[in-house]
Design a protein around this motif. Structure first.
Motif, PDB file in Angstrom:
ATOM      1  N   UNK A  75       0.902  -1.198  -0.038  1.00 23.79           N
ATOM      2  CA  UNK A  75      -0.100  -0.210   0.076  1.00 23.79           C
ATOM      3  C   UNK A  75       0.883   1.345  -0.113  1.00 23.79           C
ATOM      4  N   UNK A  76       1.994   1.312   0.615  1.00 28.56           N
ATOM      5  CA  UNK A  76       2.858   2.482   1.010  1.00 28.56           C
ATOM      6  C   UNK A  76       3.359   2.632  -0.442  1.00 28.56           C
ATOM      7  N   UNK A  77       3.841   1.513  -1.206  1.00 26.33           N
ATOM      8  CA  UNK A  77       4.452   1.667  -2.590  1.00 26.33           C
ATOM      9  C   UNK A  77       3.590   2.113  -3.260  1.00 26.33           C
ATOM     10  N   UNK A  78       2.237   1.582  -3.455  1.00 26.46           N
ATOM     11  CA  UNK A  78       1.281   2.229  -4.530  1.00 26.46           C
ATOM     12  C   UNK A  78       1.089   3.569  -4.243  1.00 26.46           C
ATOM     13  N   UNK A  79       1.106   4.029  -2.881  1.00 31.01           N
ATOM     14  CA  UNK A  79       0.899   5.509  -2.659  1.00 31.01           C
ATOM     15  C   UNK A  79       1.868   6.426  -2.938  1.00 31.01           C
ATOM     16  N   UNK A  80       3.243   5.725  -3.001  1.00 30.08           N
ATOM     17  CA  UNK A  80       4.428   6.445  -3.445  1.00 30.08           C
ATOM     18  C   UNK A  80       4.356   6.699  -5.077  1.00 30.08           C
ATOM     19  N   UNK A  81       3.838   5.731  -5.552  1.00 34.06           N
ATOM     20  CA  UNK A  81       3.678   5.559  -7.210  1.00 34.06           C
ATOM     21  C   UNK A  81       2.696   6.762  -7.560  1.00 34.06           C
ATOM     22  N   UNK A  82       1.407   6.693  -6.888  1.00 32.82           N
ATOM     23  CA  UNK A  82       0.644   7.675  -7.140  1.00 32.82           C
ATOM     24  C   UNK A  82       1.125   9.202  -7.212  1.00 32.82           C
ATOM     25  N   UNK A  83       1.767   9.461  -5.761  1.00 30.04           N
ATOM     26  CA  UNK A  83       2.247  10.648  -5.516  1.00 30.04           C
ATOM     27  C   UNK A  83       3.569  11.198  -6.616  1.00 30.04           C
ATOM     28  N   UNK A  84       4.161  10.088  -7.081  1.00 33.88           N
ATOM     29  CA  UNK A  84       5.230  10.530  -8.224  1.00 33.88           C
ATOM     30  C   UNK A  84       4.351  10.876  -9.400  1.00 33.88           C
ATOM     31  N   UNK A  85       3.180   9.978  -9.829  1.00 35.41           N
ATOM     32  CA  UNK A  85       2.597  10.410 -10.774  1.00 35.41           C
ATOM     33  C   UNK A  85       2.054  11.768 -10.947  1.00 35.41           C
ATOM     34  N   UNK A  86       1.294  12.292  -9.524  1.00 33.66           N
ATOM     35  CA  UNK A  86       0.686  13.353  -9.549  1.00 33.66           C
ATOM     36  C   UNK A  86       1.821  14.581  -9.642  1.00 33.66           C
ATOM     37  N   UNK A  87       3.129  14.137  -8.947  1.00 34.41           N
ATOM     38  CA  UNK A  87       4.473  15.303  -9.143  1.00 34.41           C
ATOM     39  C   UNK A  87       4.788  15.416 -10.577  1.00 34.41           C
ATOM     40  N   UNK A  88       4.724  14.511 -11.250  1.00 37.14           N
ATOM     41  CA  UNK A  88       4.975  14.685 -12.742  1.00 37.14           C
ATOM     42  C   UNK A  88       4.109  15.449 -13.505  1.00 37.14           C
ATOM     43  N   UNK A  89       2.774  15.729 -13.084  1.00 38.77           N
ATOM     44  CA  UNK A  89       1.911  16.423 -13.800  1.00 38.77           C
ATOM     45  C   UNK A  89       2.405  18.149 -13.974  1.00 38.77           C
ATOM     46  N   UNK A  90       1.265  18.682 -14.515  1.00 39.41           N
ATOM     47  CA  UNK A  90       1.699  20.186 -14.915  1.00 39.41           C
ATOM     48  C   UNK A  90       1.712  21.173 -13.635  1.00 39.41           C
ATOM     49  N   UNK A  91       2.500  21.750 -13.320  1.00 33.89           N
ATOM     50  CA  UNK A  91       2.310  22.523 -12.290  1.00 33.89           C
ATOM     51  C   UNK A  91       1.495  23.780 -12.080  1.00 33.89           C
ATOM     52  N   UNK A  92       0.921  24.026 -11.358  1.00 38.06           N
ATOM     53  CA  UNK A  92      -0.151  25.107 -11.156  1.00 38.06           C
ATOM     54  C   UNK A  92       0.385  26.410 -11.201  1.00 38.06           C
ATOM     55  N   UNK A  93       0.206  27.168 -11.981  1.00 29.69           N
ATOM     56  CA  UNK A  93       0.725  28.546 -12.052  1.00 29.69           C
ATOM     57  C   UNK A  93       0.106  29.461 -10.812  1.00 29.69           C
ATOM     58  N   UNK A  94       1.061  30.219 -10.527  1.00 28.37           N
ATOM     59  CA  UNK A  94       0.660  30.803  -8.928  1.00 28.37           C
ATOM     60  C   UNK A  94       0.713  32.401  -9.533  1.00 28.37           C
ATOM     61  N   UNK A  95       0.173  33.284  -8.922  1.00 25.70           N
ATOM     62  CA  UNK A  95      -0.046  34.799  -9.075  1.00 25.70           C
ATOM     63  C   UNK A  95       1.231  35.358  -8.436  1.00 25.70           C
ATOM     64  N   UNK A  96       1.732  36.176  -9.296  1.00 26.90           N
ATOM     65  CA  UNK A  96       2.845  37.063  -8.519  1.00 26.90           C
ATOM     66  C   UNK A  96       2.547  37.836  -7.303  1.00 26.90           C
ATOM     67  N   UNK A  97       3.404  37.884  -6.251  1.00 30.75           N
ATOM     68  CA  UNK A  97       3.083  38.427  -4.813  1.00 30.75           C
ATOM     69  C   UNK A  97       3.397  39.950  -4.991  1.00 30.75           C
TER      70      UNK A  97
END
Length: 222
Positions: free
Chosen positions: A188-210
């Motif tokens: 289960x921990x390995x599956x969650x780690x794979x899911x997090x890596x997949x999520x981290x490999x997606x497009x980064x959400x653009x943030x508004x300049x401060x």
């Protein structure tokens, strides 16, 4: 029948004033039978030969007699007919043998095709089972896929034979449920780690300049 004898029969019929129809009525036959005699396509049997000799007033020898040359021709024609019959029989036998060989080859090809189809079906079924096993192993994870129960059996015999610990070696089987529980946690921990890596490999959400409001606040204070 020889052509010369057939011609003699026709000449004697005409000499006695018979037509083919009338002669056929006298003999109790059809006109076609008499016509075939005179065309040398068939021969009258003994009973009809005797009847013809009586109607024509000749003996059987006179009815069927031929000179030496004609006899030689008849013998040659008979020999030629026999050779032709033998050649035809040999050709038919060769054709039957060829047909039998072709049928045997076709049957062998059909059996080979059936065996090939069966082998292809077995290979396809085996490939399907392998694919399903791989998918199941991937779904279960590496830890749960490990054959720990088989491993414990091997350990049981190792401890029993080499260390003579039969009385206590059975305790190894108590670790099977513990291993399965730990394996479930690790998979289960390995599956969650794979899911997090997949999520981290997606497009980064653009943030508004401060926006720094320090300068605006200083202006208001002055």
């Amino acid at each position: 029948m020889n052509v010369q004898i057939a011609q003699r029969l026709a000449e004697l019929r005409r000499a006695k004033g018979y037509s083919q129809e009338s002669l056929a009525r006298e003999l109790g036959l059809s006109r076609q039978a008499v016509s075939k005699w005179e065309r040398a396509e068939s021969s009258p049997d003994t009973e009809n030969l005797i009847a013809l000799a009586r109607l024509y007033g000749v003996s059987l020898d006179e009815l069927l007699s031929v000179d030496a040359d004609i006899a030689d021709d008849i013998a040659f024609e008979n020999a030629e007919r026999a050779d032709k019959t033998a050649a035809d029989d040999a050709a038919r036998a060769a054709d039957r043998e060829t047909a039998a060989q072709a049928a045997a080859a076709a049957a062998q090809a059909s059996r080979a095709a059936a065996q090939a189809a069966e082998a292809a079906a077995r290979a396809s079924s085996q490939a399907t089972r392998v694919s399903e096993s791989a998918a199941e192993a991937h779904r279960r994870g590496a830890w749960r896929s490990f054959p720990y129960a088989t491993f414990t059996v091997i350990l049981f015999f190792v401890f029993g034979f080499f260390f003579h610990a039969w009385a206590t070696a059975w305790l190894i089987f108590l670790t099977v449920p513990i291993y399965r529980w730990v394996a479930s946690i690790l998979d289960g921990a390995a599956a969650r780690a794979r899911g997090e890596r997949v999520a981290d490999g997606g497009a980064a959400t653009p943030t508004s300049p401060r926006v720094d409001d320090t300068d605006g606040a200083d202006e208001e204070g002055r």
